[in-house]
Design an enzyme around this catalytic site. Structure first.
Site, PDB file in Angstrom:
ATOM      1  N   SER A 158       1.889 -19.247  19.187  1.00  0.00           N
ATOM      2  CA  SER A 158       3.001 -20.387  19.383  1.00  0.00           C
ATOM      3  C   SER A 158       3.642 -20.402  20.512  1.00  0.00           C
ATOM      4  CB  SER A 158       3.962 -20.158  18.088  1.00  0.00           C
ATOM      5  OG  SER A 158       4.606 -21.435  17.614  1.00  0.00           O
TER       6      SER A 158
ATOM      7  N   ASP B 215      -3.195 -25.541  10.642  1.00  0.00           N
ATOM      8  CA  ASP B 215      -2.061 -25.664  11.176  1.00  0.00           C
ATOM      9  C   ASP B 215      -1.540 -26.854  11.382  1.00  0.00           C
ATOM     10  OD1 ASP B 215       0.339 -24.818  12.811  1.00  0.00           O
ATOM     11  OD2 ASP B 215      -0.934 -23.876  14.236  1.00  0.00           O
TER      12      ASP B 215
ATOM     13  N   HIS C   8      -0.369 -22.005  10.193  1.00  0.00           N
ATOM     14  CA  HIS C   8       0.282 -21.386  11.761  1.00  0.00           C
ATOM     15  C   HIS C   8       0.328 -19.961  11.696  1.00  0.00           C
ATOM     16  CE1 HIS C   8       2.304 -22.178  15.793  1.00  0.00           C
ATOM     17  NE2 HIS C   8       3.337 -21.715  15.140  1.00  0.00           N
TER      18      HIS C   8
END
Length: 727
Positions: free
Chosen positions: A582, A670, A702
């Protein structure tokens, strides 16, 4: 010369299998107090754990109970009561206030391809109710998540409150035949007669990452005696209700309502969404606002004497996670007070503020005056007790071994917690909370120990950015990193280093058990976990200093930290790699572009690559603007200058300078950082001849948290590092 790094894939897989079997401690409950005929008192502590099962490719859940014998607020004896057993199909469970009943929301598949939800009530040694909620068709699926979900007994133990998706009318084609086929199913005929024409393909917003399909939650009540289910009316149409419980006297329901107008934004890990505390009076059929309706509030908890509600509060919008206020609403005076305010900087006292994703479900001491919670305090997770009248804060773990603590529950002042370190998996501990003013005298007893791993050593390193890297608006802010190293020496060669900046960016690494760093360290890598400025636990000023400076301040913090440890530790500066997910992937890709000579390999999971292109596809478009330094409003229009600035702050800006081989891992489902971000980077690297490999995990969001994706991801990561660091 030969390195001591573990290289053979079968050995790496065996090591991962071994450490992945360390179970995670999920929750705990304290049973009713029992007094024996001789005057001794004891209670049970029920715990739930989860563990990876690599053969079944699933995370299994199991329970274990313990006996705690006590006398005058001191534990006399404690120990396990039997072995553990696997839990099947439970989505939610909750014991009644007296402890004599237990409610369970269970999923089951009685037939091929069909999954049903049942609400069960258990009493003593038998099941007394089993309600098939799916067949009743009063609502859609029950919410079992920790954002909206709840399962709350009324104080009278006659009703159960929960949250479910509001039932929608059946939709059918404009060309559906009006002639009903002969059928004995009258219910089906009735549904067909009420069907709405031409709405099969209407888009229904949901609440984003991990909350896909959850759109319009409704408060639902089960009458335990009759088995009747009713959907409560009166919730304002502009909010989605959740985290509900029964008000004092069972006169109504208290809940959090999140604004969903003009449209829904992702809620997972976002404690900045406009929301408020509400009360539905069931006797007068009216809804009342109990808190400020311009803030973000969550995690309400009713005191044992049913007089006060404690909850957490943030500002609406801005960074997704921030330093929070602790507020108390008095049910009878209708007065709200701020017990603890936002802490800008760490002052002379060690308290740095509250950074909670949630309060424990039971967090009040028996005196209904004190609240127990856990929160990051710099790079440690600590247990704190807060006196709600004076606002005094006392650490329950300041004198305990260095590591991280989480509060699981507190009942009749028996506190259940877990403790772990980067070299020790979670252990289960209990203690009685001492009386007010004597909290530092707390005495912990271990119920379930875990063996520390002697091959891992670790330390927290404080860091002060050099003067030229100071933020002129927020001078003097420091940060920290956690360095793990194999404790059996460096061998013939210095250690290779894996650098792991965290995601968020407003989250934090605490000195706790983490599977990936532990296995990497056991393999022979040093692992550097960096809490750059902007991390939680260091004061609100640290958080506020980062928006508008992403891609610069955070990148330089990580690079400065890397350069420092390379100078001061026995590490090989020619074998340094980056791993991040991320925003951690965002930083990793920035670093290999801005400092190409430092890093020899890179592994990223669902990385943010181009903020400008992400804004139109993510469930958190506000994040893109906020972190780039711009204000967000739902009616924000595209602005070429802002898009240019977002691109300028993105790793894509430096892709032409990348030299390190890159492994990308993407979740096909995601919603937070959609996979087109990683694909954009993959194509850019391929076009420039940089070695790149992409793994796409179907059915994963995610977090890439399925057992299969997590295990496969680790093995591919480890082999990529071994190959390109020439270990």
């Amino acid at each position: 010369m030969e390195s001591r790094v573990l290289r053979r894939p079968e050995h790496v897989a065996a090591l991962y299998r071994e450490l992945s079997q360390c179970p995670a401690l999920c929750s705990a409950r304290v049973g009713p107090e029992v007094t024996s005929q001789y005057g001794g008192r004891h209670c049970t502590v029920y715990t739930e754990w989860s563990q990876q099962d690599l053969e079944r490719a699933e995370s299994l859940k199991f329970c274990r109970q313990y006996l705690v014998f006590h006398d005058s607020q001191a534990i006399v004896y404690s120990g396990p009561a039997g072995t553990c057993s696997e839990i099947k199909g439970e989505l939610l469970s909750r014991e009644s206030p007296s402890g004599t009943l237990k409610a369970v929301l269970r999923k089951a598949s009685p037939g091929k391809g069909e999954e049903k939800q049942f609400l069960e009530v258990w009493s003593q040694n038998r099941k007394v109710k089993s309600i098939n909620l799916t067949v009743l068709e009063k609502h859609g699926n029950v919410y079992e998540d920790d954002q909206f979900g709840c399962l709350s007994w009324s104080h009278s133990e006659t009703h159960l409150l929960y949250v479910a998706e509001r039932k929608r009318p059946k939709a059918e084609s404009f060309f559906q035949s009006k002639t009903l086929e002969l059928s004995s199913d009258c219910a089906e005929e009735e549904r067909r007669s009420k069907a709405v024409k031409g709405e099969q393909f209407v888009y229904h917003e949901d609440w984003g990452e991990t909350l896909v399909g959850k759109s319009v939650p409704a408060l639902c009540v089960l009458d335990v005696e009759s088995g009747n289910v009713s959907v409560l009316e009166g919730v304002p149409e502009h909010v989605s209700p959740g985290q509900a419980f029964w008000s004092p006297g069972d006169t109504g329901v208290v809940f959090i309502g999140w604004w969903h107008e003009p449209f829904r934004l992702g809620l997972r890990h976002c404690t900045n969404r406009r929301s408020a505390l509400f009360y539905i009076d069931l006797t007068g059929a009216r809804c009342e606002l109990l808190s400020d309706d311009t803030k973000a509030v969550w995690s309400p908890r009713l005191s044992p004497d049913q007089c006060r509600i404690v909850y957490l509060e943030n500002g609406a919008l801005g960074p997704h996670q921030q330093c929070s206020r602790l507020c108390v609403y008095d049910w009878y005076t209708k007065v709200t007070s701020t017990v603890l305010d936002v802490v800008p900087r760490q002052s002379q006292r060690p308290f740095t503020g509250i950074y909670c994703s949630a309060l424990p479900a039971l967090c009040w001491a028996a005196d209904s005056q004190r609240v127990v919670l856990d929160t990051a305090q710099r790079s440690r997770q600590e247990l704190l007790v807060v006196e709600t009248q004076s606002g005094s804060v006392t650490s329950l773990t300041s004198g305990a071994p260095l590591g991280s603590w989480s509060a699981l529950t507190i009942e009749r002042d028996l506190l259940v917690a877990k403790f772990s370190t980067p070299s020790c998996p979670p252990t289960l501990k209990v203690a009685f909370l001492p009386g007010a003013g004597r909290e530092t005298q707390v005495c912990w007893v271990c119920l379930e120990a875990a063996a520390p791993i002697p091959e891992i050593s670790w330390a927290i390193r404080p860091l002060q950015p050099p003067l030229e890297q100071e933020n002129p608006q927020y001078k003097g802010i420091d940060f920290e990193a956690i360095l793990l190293q194999p404790s059996n020496g460096v061998g013939p060669r210095k250690l290779p280093l894996v650098v792991m900046p965290h995601g968020g960016p407003h989250s934090v690494y605490t000195a706790s058990w983490m599977l990936y760093p532990a296995v990497l360290c056991r393999m022979g890598f040093a692992v550097l976990l960096v809490n750059y400025r902007g991390s939680l636990g260091f004061g609100q000023d640290s958080i506020t200093s980062l928006p508008g400076h992403v891609g610069y301040q955070d990148v330089r913090d990580v690079q400065y930290c890397v350069e420092r440890v390379l100078q001061e530790e026995p590490l090989d500066s020619t074998r340094v790699a980056l791993v991040g997910g991320s925003h951690g992937g965002f930083l990793a890709c920035h670093l290999i572009g801005q400092y190409p000579d430092t890093y020899r390999a890179c592994v990223v999971r669902n990385p943010v690559i181009n903020i400008a292109s992400m804004i139109s596809s993510t469930d958190i478009p506000d994040w893109c603007l906020t972190e780039a330094g711009f204000p967000y409003a739902p009616n924000t229009l595209p602005d070429p200058a802002r898009w240019a600035e977002m691109l300028h702050k993105s790793p894509m800006q430096y892709v032409t300078q990348v030299q390190a081989p890159v492994l990308l891992m993407l979740g096909e489902e995601d919603r937070r950082v959609p996979p087109n971000q990683g694909l954009e980077y993959y194509r850019a690297l391929k076009a420039r001849g940089i070695p790149v490999r992409l793994l796409l995990y179907p059915g994963n969001n995610h977090a890439l948290s399925s057992v299969e994706a997590e295990a496969d991801g680790f093995m591919n990561m480890a082999l990529w590092l071994l190959q390109h660091l020439q270990c």
